[in-house]
Design a protein around this motif. Sequence first.
Motif, PDB file in Angstrom:
ATOM      1  N   THR A 176       0.847  -1.197   0.000  1.00 23.83           N
ATOM      2  CA  THR A 176       0.000   0.000   0.000  1.00 23.83           C
ATOM      3  C   THR A 176       0.878   1.241   0.000  1.00 23.83           C
ATOM      4  N   GLN A 177       0.536   2.170  -0.898  1.00 25.03           N
ATOM      5  CA  GLN A 177       1.248   3.438  -0.988  1.00 25.03           C
ATOM      6  C   GLN A 177       0.290   4.591  -0.726  1.00 25.03           C
ATOM      7  N   TYR A 178       0.806   5.635  -0.104  1.00 28.04           N
ATOM      8  CA  TYR A 178       0.102   6.912  -0.012  1.00 28.04           C
ATOM      9  C   TYR A 178       0.768   7.881  -0.989  1.00 28.04           C
ATOM     10  N   HIS A 179      -0.041   8.701  -1.646  1.00 27.86           N
ATOM     11  CA  HIS A 179       0.495   9.626  -2.642  1.00 27.86           C
ATOM     12  C   HIS A 179       0.329  11.065  -2.172  1.00 27.86           C
ATOM     13  N   THR A 180       1.405  11.837  -2.272  1.00 31.17           N
ATOM     14  CA  THR A 180       1.358  13.262  -1.987  1.00 31.17           C
ATOM     15  C   THR A 180       1.785  14.008  -3.251  1.00 31.17           C
ATOM     16  N   GLN A 181       1.731  15.320  -3.216  1.00 34.20           N
ATOM     17  CA  GLN A 181       2.142  16.094  -4.384  1.00 34.20           C
ATOM     18  C   GLN A 181       3.638  15.936  -4.650  1.00 34.20           C
ATOM     19  N   LYS A 182       4.428  15.673  -3.619  1.00 41.32           N
ATOM     20  CA  LYS A 182       5.873  15.598  -3.782  1.00 41.32           C
ATOM     21  C   LYS A 182       6.384  14.176  -4.020  1.00 41.32           C
ATOM     22  N   GLU A 183       5.786  13.180  -3.326  1.00 42.50           N
ATOM     23  CA  GLU A 183       6.331  11.834  -3.389  1.00 42.50           C
ATOM     24  C   GLU A 183       5.299  10.812  -2.933  1.00 42.50           C
ATOM     25  N   SER A 184       5.648   9.558  -3.088  1.00 40.32           N
ATOM     26  CA  SER A 184       4.816   8.469  -2.588  1.00 40.32           C
ATOM     27  C   SER A 184       5.446   7.902  -1.318  1.00 40.32           C
ATOM     28  N   VAL A 185       4.601   7.405  -0.419  1.00 35.57           N
ATOM     29  CA  VAL A 185       5.076   6.794   0.819  1.00 35.57           C
ATOM     30  C   VAL A 185       4.695   5.317   0.787  1.00 35.57           C
ATOM     31  N   TYR A 186       5.703   4.456   0.907  1.00 30.11           N
ATOM     32  CA  TYR A 186       5.484   3.009   0.843  1.00 30.11           C
ATOM     33  C   TYR A 186       5.208   2.493   2.257  1.00 30.11           C
ATOM     34  N   ALA A 187       3.956   2.604   2.676  1.00 29.46           N
ATOM     35  CA  ALA A 187       3.593   2.324   4.070  1.00 29.46           C
ATOM     36  C   ALA A 187       3.542   0.836   4.382  1.00 29.46           C
ATOM     37  N   VAL A 188       3.144   0.019   3.407  1.00 30.58           N
ATOM     38  CA  VAL A 188       3.109  -1.441   3.572  1.00 30.58           C
ATOM     39  C   VAL A 188       3.713  -2.049   2.314  1.00 30.58           C
ATOM     40  N   THR A 189       4.652  -2.972   2.490  1.00 35.29           N
ATOM     41  CA  THR A 189       5.347  -3.542   1.339  1.00 35.29           C
ATOM     42  C   THR A 189       5.424  -5.059   1.441  1.00 35.29           C
ATOM     43  N   ASN A 190       4.800  -5.725   0.483  1.00 33.87           N
ATOM     44  CA  ASN A 190       4.971  -7.172   0.303  1.00 33.87           C
ATOM     45  C   ASN A 190       4.654  -7.973   1.563  1.00 33.87           C
ATOM     46  N   VAL A 191       3.485  -7.737   2.143  1.00 36.62           N
ATOM     47  CA  VAL A 191       3.078  -8.425   3.374  1.00 36.62           C
ATOM     48  C   VAL A 191       2.333  -9.714   3.046  1.00 36.62           C
ATOM     49  N   ASP A 192       2.671 -10.789   3.752  1.00 40.67           N
ATOM     50  CA  ASP A 192       2.017 -12.096   3.601  1.00 40.67           C
ATOM     51  C   ASP A 192       1.608 -12.623   4.968  1.00 40.67           C
ATOM     52  N   PHE A 193       0.403 -13.161   5.059  1.00 40.78           N
ATOM     53  CA  PHE A 193      -0.001 -13.921   6.241  1.00 40.78           C
ATOM     54  C   PHE A 193      -1.336 -14.594   5.944  1.00 40.78           C
ATOM     55  N   SER A 194      -1.690 -15.561   6.759  1.00 47.53           N
ATOM     56  CA  SER A 194      -2.989 -16.221   6.611  1.00 47.53           C
ATOM     57  C   SER A 194      -3.462 -16.722   7.966  1.00 47.53           C
ATOM     58  N   ILE A 195      -4.781 -16.801   8.133  1.00 47.45           N
ATOM     59  CA  ILE A 195      -5.389 -17.377   9.334  1.00 47.45           C
ATOM     60  C   ILE A 195      -6.553 -18.242   8.897  1.00 47.45           C
ATOM     61  N   THR A 196      -6.935 -19.181   9.753  1.00 43.91           N
ATOM     62  CA  THR A 196      -8.105 -20.011   9.490  1.00 43.91           C
ATOM     63  C   THR A 196      -9.295 -19.467  10.278  1.00 43.91           C
ATOM     64  N   SER A 197     -10.468 -19.958   9.991  1.00 45.81           N
ATOM     65  CA  SER A 197     -11.688 -19.475  10.640  1.00 45.81           C
ATOM     66  C   SER A 197     -11.602 -19.654  12.157  1.00 45.81           C
ATOM     67  N   GLY A 198     -11.931 -18.607  12.895  1.00 46.31           N
ATOM     68  CA  GLY A 198     -11.888 -18.646  14.342  1.00 46.31           C
ATOM     69  C   GLY A 198     -10.558 -18.240  14.935  1.00 46.31           C
ATOM     70  N   GLU A 199      -9.515 -18.161  14.096  1.00 43.07           N
ATOM     71  CA  GLU A 199      -8.208 -17.717  14.574  1.00 43.07           C
ATOM     72  C   GLU A 199      -8.143 -16.192  14.600  1.00 43.07           C
ATOM     73  N   SER A 200      -7.260 -15.668  15.434  1.00 46.18           N
ATOM     74  CA  SER A 200      -7.022 -14.235  15.494  1.00 46.18           C
ATOM     75  C   SER A 200      -5.541 -13.961  15.349  1.00 46.18           C
ATOM     76  N   ILE A 201      -5.228 -12.824  14.744  1.00 47.60           N
ATOM     77  CA  ILE A 201      -3.841 -12.444  14.530  1.00 47.60           C
ATOM     78  C   ILE A 201      -3.549 -11.133  15.246  1.00 47.60           C
ATOM     79  N   GLY A 202      -2.405 -11.069  15.900  1.00 45.11           N
ATOM     80  CA  GLY A 202      -1.954  -9.836  16.527  1.00 45.11           C
ATOM     81  C   GLY A 202      -0.867  -9.202  15.683  1.00 45.11           C
TER      82      GLY A 202
END
Length: 312
Positions: free
Chosen positions: A11-37
């Motif tokens: 995920t990137q945020y865009h401004t008039q001057k530049e882009s901010v790479y706030a989240v890069t190449n994130v992977d994870f998975s959970i099954t039903s009923g599981e919770s992730i912190g």
Amino acid sequence: MKFLDVSSLSTQYHTQKESVYAVTNVDFSITSGESIGIAGESACGKSTLGLSLIRSIQNGDSEGKIIFNGKDLLSISDQEFNEKFRWKEISMIFQGAMNSLDPVFTINEQFLEILTQHHFSGNKEKLIEDSLATVNLSHDILSKYPHELSGGMKQRVIIAMALILSPKFVIADEPTTALDVLTQAQIINTLKKLKTKGMSFMFITHDLGVLSEISDKIGIMYGGNMVEFGSLDDVYSNPKHPYTQALLKSIPTLNGQKPQSIEGVPPRLNMMPTKCQFVDRCPHAFEKCESIPPKFITETGYVRCWLYDEKE
């Protein structure tokens, strides 16, 4: 079967001057009923990750895959997401209850606004009262304005609003921040009770102790990357990434050991990362760390660190 499968999410945020790479190449998975912190220091991308999952990024965009119950949420239209998923299947407890409620409308009016926006046609009064009862609040507060409620009551109202349409997955962004210890315990117990009924959570916080109360899996984020992911026991008892190890050492313990700070500053996020984001603060850094770290699979998840390259 995977309930939520996130792969290569950026995920990137865009401004008039530049882009901010706030989240890069994130992977994870959970099954039903599981919770992730999700844990990590400020500005590491935790909240942006949650907003990406519910497609609420402003002045930015996301790419990758978010497979929720077999459906790729990033490939469908805004209309389909709003009609079928937002608040009905996935909802969010936004950070800062003090600012999340409109001060000029009563609590009841704000509940009704949610139900109207999502075209609920049933008994609204009963649904609202049932939702409040879930978080141990009386219907008496419906006639009150936000400033008439305590911080803990407002936080529970926000939770009730997120749960009102019985979503299967709830993203909780710092739901216990700035609350006293007793109120924190009440909110955590409420979420744990809901978890026993099959609801899945993503719990975002700085407090690793709180995460241990409700999470089955833990994702550690740094500089927009998820540097380590695994089961609660594995990440806490056998942390692999140097940042995870340093993060755990920064927590006060009962044995009198002083917490240790992490020297240095977080990386700037105005450029796509071309090396390990933690390399400038890592005590184990070597030449290979100047390239993007791979994903080494562990028994319960993965770690992004060249220290686990079997060739080294």
